[in-house]
Design an enzyme around this catalytic site. Structure first.
Site, PDB file in Angstrom:
ATOM      1  N   LYS A 102       0.867  -1.190   0.000  1.00 13.16           N
ATOM      2  CA  LYS A 102       0.000   0.000   0.000  1.00 13.16           C
ATOM      3  C   LYS A 102       0.892   1.225   0.000  1.00 13.16           C
ATOM      4  CE  LYS A 102      -4.451   1.080   0.478  1.00 13.16           C
ATOM      5  NZ  LYS A 102      -5.653   0.307   0.200  1.00 13.16           N
ATOM      6  N   ASP A 134      -6.884   4.265  -4.759  1.00 13.28           N
ATOM      7  CA  ASP A 134      -7.524   4.112  -3.454  1.00 13.28           C
ATOM      8  C   ASP A 134      -8.175   5.469  -3.184  1.00 13.28           C
ATOM      9  OD1 ASP A 134      -7.569   2.017  -1.116  1.00 13.28           O
ATOM     10  OD2 ASP A 134      -7.203   3.901  -0.096  1.00 13.28           O
TER      11      ASP A 134
HETATM   12  N1  GLU Z   1      -7.260   0.082  -3.080  1.00 14.66           N
HETATM   13  C1  GLU Z   1      -8.015  -1.085  -3.386  1.00 14.66           C
HETATM   14  C2  GLU Z   1      -8.067  -2.010  -2.181  1.00 14.66           C
HETATM   15  O1  GLU Z   1      -8.042  -1.538  -1.054  1.00 14.66           O
HETATM   16  C3  GLU Z   1      -7.529  -1.756  -4.668  1.00 14.66           C
HETATM   17  C4  GLU Z   1      -6.091  -2.161  -4.679  1.00 14.66           C
HETATM   18  C5  GLU Z   1      -5.616  -2.686  -6.028  1.00 14.66           C
HETATM   19  O2  GLU Z   1      -6.402  -2.794  -6.952  1.00 14.66           O
HETATM   20  O3  GLU Z   1      -4.419  -2.979  -6.116  1.00 14.66           O
HETATM   21  O4  GLU Z   1      -8.201  -3.186  -2.268  1.00 14.66           O
END
Ligand code: GLU
Length: 449
Positions: free
Chosen positions: A128, A168
């Protein structure tokens, strides 16, 4: 060995080591609290110190992001990428742009992501990233300059086989576009190093919808275990971002009536339900005009706008928190239960406080943790990576079929894992256990790295 004592001591050590990392502690506590039967039956996880290893990110990168605003003034933000765990595949997870972003919040989100990605059934590690930069109130040019500066450092650390960021909170197709553009310029390489791209330059159809649709599919699967369905149910979706709007869309398509939602300014209560026309208005408001839900009642005067108020007092049977962590407290949970809520499907990451979760579980209603029910987004990111590797595009219908199957499999795996360890019907335990075993076994297989 007394497993309870071992996990209590372990949690004490985590708190002593990083006393300020409150949300991370909360997430770890939730997971470890459900692993007792797994650790009892599998002492190898204790001998191999898997817990001790899994709570340490493999790497955290913190960097300076200088950029110039429209007035010509220099601004400096902080950028982060947490490369949490690569036991199951390359690091994968979104980028959050919001003033509240800190190393602690991203470490927590990366931990959750690692478990979520494990549940998707796809070969994805967890990560993340983000910045304390807030896109709200910034011009497109400012956002572009910021994104380019962010990538000037981040590009050293990411890549198609290494770490694949996505969107996100505060980071949608516009931001992914600017970041991807700069990444391509610096590396001279057009690869799928990001997901959430626009479909005309490598993105997957249905990726924007995927998290929200997945939430609705998961709710449908949960209700089916009690011989029930979404048809005719009253629902509430708290957020109106990317997850919330598409959760409203799919819940409505599957026969529910969504009567409430919210944004930063307050919530709306629309007894008649947010139908396709009203949702189109909200989407335009949120994604194109970047305005406030206050405007909804000007267009649809029969609805009520409640300034600064959350949605949880609105009577409903299905509730989907889709805004942010810890948005739903014990008192909110009690209110929802009193008003007849039978199914709580998390769309955001850890939106319910531990007290709220206890209230739902004690009441015996259907409750699913975000790491299971919001995994549809990252799952379709995984499908976007597959399409990029194959240099083909799947149709919307094809992606939707995969998404529905993945959500069904996640649901089934949670149920099976919970039942196998004597916790029948406990989706939280099932998600933690199923996610953990897959990562833990891979970590043991790969040795001390
Ligand atoms: N931010 C989204 C999540 O919390 C998607 C992450 C992604 O697609 O890599 O799962």
């Amino acid at each position: 060995m007394d497993i309870k004592q071992y996990t209590n001591d372990f949690l004490d050590r985590i708190i002593r080591r990083d006393p300020a990392q409150k949300v991370f502690q909360q997430a770890v506590k939730e997971v470890i609290g459900t692993l007792t039967p797994v650790l009892t039956q599998n002492p190898k996880y204790i001998q191999e110190k898997v817990l001790e290893r899994i709570v340490e990110p493999e790497r955290m990168i913190i960097f300076r992001v200088p950029w110039r605003d429209d007035k010509g003034e220099i601004q400096v933000n902080r950028g982060f990428r947490v490369q949490y765990n690569s036991a199951l595949g390359p690091y994968k997870g979104g980028i959050r742009f919001h003033e509240t972003v800190t190393a602690d919040s991203l470490k927590f989100l990366a931990f959750e992501q690692t478990f979520k990605n494990s549940l998707t059934t796809l070969p994805l590690g967890g990560g993340k990233g983000g910045s304390d930069f807030d896109t709200r109130g910034k011009s497109d040019n400012e956002v572009m300059r910021f994104c380019h500066s962010f990538i000037n450092e981040l590009y050293h650390h990411i890549g198609y086989h290494t770490d694949i960021p996505a969107g996100d909170l505060g980071c949608g197709a516009r931001e992914i576009g600017y970041m991807f553009g700069q990444y391509k310029k610096l590396t001279n390489d057009f690869t799928g190093a990001f997901t959430g791209k626009k479909p005309n330059w490598g993105g997957s159809l249905l990726r924007p919808e995927a998290t929200g649709y997945g939430v609705a599919y998961f709710a449908q699967n949960m209700l089916a275990t009690r011989g029930d369905g979404l048809k005719g149910k009253t629902a509430i979706v708290s957020g109106t971002g990317n997850v919330g709007t598409f959760a409203i869309e799919k819940l409505t398509q599957l026969g529910a009536k969504v009567v409430g939602c919210m944004d930063y300014d307050g919530s709306i209560y629309d007894k008649d339900g947010i139908d396709a026309e009203k949702l189109a208005f909200i989407k335009d408001l949120v994604f194109v005009r970047r305005g406030s839900l206050k405007e909804y009642v000007k267009k649809f005067p029969k609805a009520e706008f409640r300034p600064g108020k959350k949605t949880w007092d609105i009577p409903c049977q299905i509730a989907c928190p889709t805004a942010c962590e810890n948005e739903l407290h014990t008192e909110d949970a009690k209110l929802l239960l009193k008003n007849g809520c039978i199914c709580l499907t998390e769309g955001s990451n850890m939106p319910c406080t531990p007290g709220a979760i206890d209230a739902f579980q004690d009441a015996g209603i259907l409750y699913s943790p975000g790491k299971a029910s919001n995994a549809g987004g990252v799952a379709v990111s995984g499908l976007e990576m597959t399409q990029n590797s194959m240099r083909i595009y799947w149709t919307r219908e094809e992606v939707d079929q995969y998404l529905q199957k993945i959500m069904r499999d996640i649901h089934q795996n949670c149920l099976q894992a919970a039942e196998m360890f004597g916790l029948k019907g406990n989706y939280m335990a099932g998600a933690n256990i199923a996610g953990f075993i897959k990562i833990a076994d891979a970590m043991i297989d790969q040795g001390l790295v």
